[in-house]
Design a protein around this motif. Structure first.
Motif, mmCIF file in Angstrom:
data_model
loop_
_atom_site.group_PDB
_atom_site.id
_atom_site.type_symbol
_atom_site.label_atom_id
_atom_site.label_comp_id
_atom_site.label_asym_id
_atom_site.label_seq_id
_atom_site.Cartn_x
_atom_site.Cartn_y
_atom_site.Cartn_z
ATOM 1 N N SER A 1 64.619 28.154 117.678
ATOM 2 C CA SER A 1 64.656 26.767 117.218
ATOM 3 C C SER A 1 64.665 25.851 118.428
ATOM 4 O O SER A 1 64.834 26.298 119.575
ATOM 5 C CB SER A 1 65.908 26.521 116.373
ATOM 6 O OG SER A 1 67.070 26.685 117.180
ATOM 7 N N SER B 1 57.423 24.044 114.451
ATOM 8 C CA SER B 1 57.719 22.781 115.132
ATOM 9 C C SER B 1 56.444 21.977 115.319
ATOM 10 O O SER B 1 55.528 22.407 116.020
ATOM 11 C CB SER B 1 58.357 23.052 116.496
ATOM 12 O OG SER B 1 58.357 21.881 117.302
ATOM 13 N N GLN C 1 64.474 14.241 118.836
ATOM 14 C CA GLN C 1 65.274 15.455 119.018
ATOM 15 C C GLN C 1 66.217 15.308 120.205
ATOM 16 O O GLN C 1 67.372 15.747 120.157
ATOM 17 C CB GLN C 1 64.349 16.661 119.234
ATOM 18 C CG GLN C 1 63.490 17.032 118.032
ATOM 19 C CD GLN C 1 64.238 17.854 117.004
ATOM 20 O OE1 GLN C 1 65.452 18.016 117.061
ATOM 21 N NE2 GLN C 1 63.504 18.373 116.021
ATOM 22 N N ASP D 1 64.119 21.741 107.415
ATOM 23 C CA ASP D 1 62.991 21.782 108.342
ATOM 24 C C ASP D 1 61.689 21.606 107.578
ATOM 25 O O ASP D 1 61.504 22.187 106.493
ATOM 26 C CB ASP D 1 62.960 23.112 109.104
ATOM 27 C CG ASP D 1 64.081 23.222 110.121
ATOM 28 O OD1 ASP D 1 64.615 22.167 110.528
ATOM 29 O OD2 ASP D 1 64.431 24.352 110.507
ATOM 30 N N SER D 2 60.787 20.848 108.157
ATOM 31 C CA SER D 2 59.527 20.559 107.469
ATOM 32 C C SER D 2 58.731 21.826 107.172
ATOM 33 O O SER D 2 58.032 21.895 106.154
ATOM 34 C CB SER D 2 58.686 19.589 108.310
ATOM 35 O OG SER D 2 59.308 18.324 108.377
ATOM 36 N N ASP E 1 63.133 15.788 106.835
ATOM 37 C CA ASP E 1 63.212 16.700 107.973
ATOM 38 C C ASP E 1 64.575 16.561 108.642
ATOM 39 O O ASP E 1 65.165 15.473 108.675
ATOM 40 C CB ASP E 1 62.095 16.379 108.972
ATOM 41 C CG ASP E 1 62.062 17.376 110.113
ATOM 42 O OD1 ASP E 1 61.502 18.465 109.926
ATOM 43 O OD2 ASP E 1 62.627 17.064 111.187
ATOM 44 N N THR E 2 65.066 17.662 109.178
ATOM 45 C CA THR E 2 66.406 17.658 109.772
ATOM 46 C C THR E 2 66.555 16.617 110.870
ATOM 47 O O THR E 2 67.651 16.116 111.092
ATOM 48 C CB THR E 2 66.734 19.040 110.346
ATOM 49 O OG1 THR E 2 65.663 19.466 111.207
ATOM 50 C CG2 THR E 2 66.904 20.059 109.235
ATOM 51 N N SER E 3 65.472 16.266 111.553
ATOM 52 C CA SER E 3 65.558 15.292 112.641
ATOM 53 C C SER E 3 65.843 13.882 112.147
ATOM 54 O O SER E 3 66.513 13.104 112.821
ATOM 55 C CB SER E 3 64.262 15.296 113.465
ATOM 56 O OG SER E 3 63.147 14.964 112.653
#
Length: 579
Positions: A222, A186, A245, A95-96, A65-67
């Protein structure tokens, strides 16, 4: 192995075995024609190849995931360095939500997936089923990290927001302006909705529905877009997000730091599971063989390179040993504990964060959210017959009560809702019982919104005549279907205080027959009928609603009118059998 065949992680060799080159304590021995490093009692072929030079790099593909991808990338670089370039670990930030969709469709090529929350594993299974596919084969390990759901606020406005405890209850009551990134994309937002539902009154489902309608008025594209909106918000506002985040945002050194506000009435913990996939190379090697050999990678004398599955095993061990790197990026330990030293975050973890998000509850809330935030295309048809002059129980005229409710409803609609307005009474417009005052157009158009508001204010001056209900209803359905938009929910909303009084128009049976004749399942137009006052013909309204798969409501008290407007929006999925 299917999605629900979850087993405990296999016994891992640990970094001391696979990555002990970092410790640089090794004894070199010569076996046959190859050179091996004797590590921890085993001959390790990873480092043996490093000594003699790599013929071909072994590639691992990790989708994160991007995070968490930046932290995983840093850990992967250490992992590759320890193999002296014999392993090339590619970390793809995605992104998930996107990864889940691709995996469900059978199009993902990767060895490992580290999603933002186990929620996405449930979502993947549900998506695969909707596509008529079987659940992807995965091995789901324990989480490698976690992060709690928090509210993010600009540092300069935090004091204003915290004049009273920051809670989910304040979001429900509308006293804490809140921005919610799309929960379909999200997991933090989805977890936030579940928390909201948990804190809403079980005796009043409208409270949660009303909060979702309010949150759905403006949905940022987003989390980054949501953070960006805080600076220009007319009131001090917060974004539903996670510690991780907030950390990522602040570590980029923005012009204004965000601070994490921890819900005083409890929060939810998002986990980051280590998921092995059977979509690349020999990752799907027999799990039992992996277990048996995990502690004996490249046993003495076999001269074989480690299998792909063993490399994945070693990489997982490395990630689990990377707690310091994960903490530096703003992640807590997998159980939610651990101290952090990141701008904007509390050093200590919030207490008693709930980690389990029920799969059934997730899908139920997502369905409700999808229904409430579907972009509507609505023709409002308002009764302006003479009876609207009559006083209600509270002394106000019926038209005054409607004006108040209509203004409140307008505030609940997002700018993407399209709304048109008709008024009706007998012989309103020549031989017609209805008058078209405003076309169906987006409320995002300020001029159109002001026009609709002006019409609402002008209603008392338009009163007169009897109630031409049936002719008007048929004409309204025809009008909406003529200009049907398949991308929106097309609806006719009829508000009346009485029953049909047009002796020269069609009767109820004729109306129902005509509605059946023009019915088109590919272009559904539901009629939502709201009657208020003692004279409404609820039985007729219910028959009309049933014929169009709509709904009929009766607001017996003036204050009920606003409530049934929420019901009319929130019960789309149950029609025509709403309780």
């Amino acid at each position: 192995m299917g999605r629900h065949s979850i087993r405990a992680p296999a016994k891992r060799p640990g970094r001391a075995l696979i990555l002990s080159l970092i410790a640089a304590t090794a004894v070199v021995g010569v076996v046959a024609t190859g050179v091996f490093l004797w590590v921890g009692g085993y001959l390790n072929p990873i480092f043996a190849v490093a000594e003699v030079g790599c013929v071909d790099d072994e590639q691992l593909i990790v989708v994160a995931d991007t995070s968490i991808a930046p932290a995983i990338t840093e850990i992967a670089e250490d992992f590759d360095a320890a193999s002296e370039a014999c392993v090339d670990t590619v970390v793809r930030a995605q992104d998930s939500a996107d990864t889940s969709a691709v995996l469900a469709a059978g199009s993902l090529v990767a060895d490992v997936w580290v999603p933002e929350s186990s929620v996405w594993l449930d979502r993947t299974v549900a998506t695969a089923a909707s596509l008529g596919r079987s659940a992807p084969e995965t091995q789901i390990g324990e989480p490698v990290a976690s992060t709690p759901v928090v509210f993010a606020a600009p540092a300069t406005r935090a004091a204003q927001i915290a004049t009273e405890p920051v809670t989910w209850a304040r979001v429900l009551s509308g006293t804490l302006p809140t921005v919610l990134p799309d929960p379909a994309a999200s997991s933090a937002s989805l977890a936030g909705l579940l928390a909201l539902r948990g804190h809403s009154s079980p005796d009043d489902p409208r409270q949660f529905a009303g909060a979702m309608i309010e949150l759905g008025k403006s949905i940022p594209a987003s989390t980054s877009a949501a953070f960006g909106s805080l600076a220009t918000a007319p009131q001090p506002s917060v974004v539903v997000t996670t510690e991780a985040q907030v950390a990522a945002y602040n570590l980029d050194e923005p012009a204004e730091t965000l601070v994490a506000a921890y819900p005083a009435d409890g929060t939810v913990l998002l986990d980051y599971p280590f998921v092995r996939l059977s979509t690349s190379g020999d990752v799907a090697a027999d799990a039992d063989d992996t277990d048996a050999d995990a502690g004996n990678v490249g046993a003495a004398g076999d001269g074989a390179a480690p299998s792909h599955a063993e490399l994945v095993e070693a990489f997982e061990a490395t990630v689990r040993d990377g707690a310091d790197q994960l903490a530096a990026a703003g992640f807590r330990a997998s159980d939610g504990t651990g101290a952090l030293d990141v701008p904007g975050l509390a050093a200590e973890a919030p207490p008693a964060a709930e980690a389990k998000l029920d799969a059934g509850a997730q899908l139920e809330v997502l369905r409700a959210w999808g229904v409430l935030t579907l972009r509507s295309r609505m023709l409002a048809v308002i009764d302006v017959s003479g009876s609207m002059e009559e006083p209600a129980e509270n002394g106000l005229r019926r038209i005054d009560i409607f004006q108040q409710a209509a203004v409140g409803a307008m505030e609940k609609f997002s700018g993407e809702v399209e709304l048109g307005v008709w008024v009706f009474s007998t012989a309103r417009n020549g031989d017609l019982d209805y008058e078209d005052l405003s076309p169906i157009a987006p409320l995002a158009d300020l001029a159109h919104k002001q026009e609709v508001a002006g019409i609402i204010q002008s209603l008392p001056g338009r009163l007169g005549g009897a109630t031409g209900l049936y002719d008007t209803t048929l004409a309204a359905v025809q009008r909406v279907r003529e200009s049907y938009d398949p991308e929106k929910v097309n609806t006719v909303l009829v508000i009346t205080d009485g029953k049909n009084e047009d002796e020269n128009g069609i009767d109820l049976d004729t109306l129902l027959a005509e509605l059946a004749k023009i019915d088109d399942p590919t272009k559904p137009v539901a009629v939502i009928m709201i009657g208020f006052g003692p004279d409404t013909d609820l039985a007729a309204m219910q028959r009309i609603a049933q014929a169009t798969k709509g709904a009929a409501y009766s607001a017996s008290k003036p204050e009920d009118l606003g409530i049934v407007l929420v019901d009319a929006l929130s019960q789309r999925t149950c029609r025509p059998n709403c309780g």
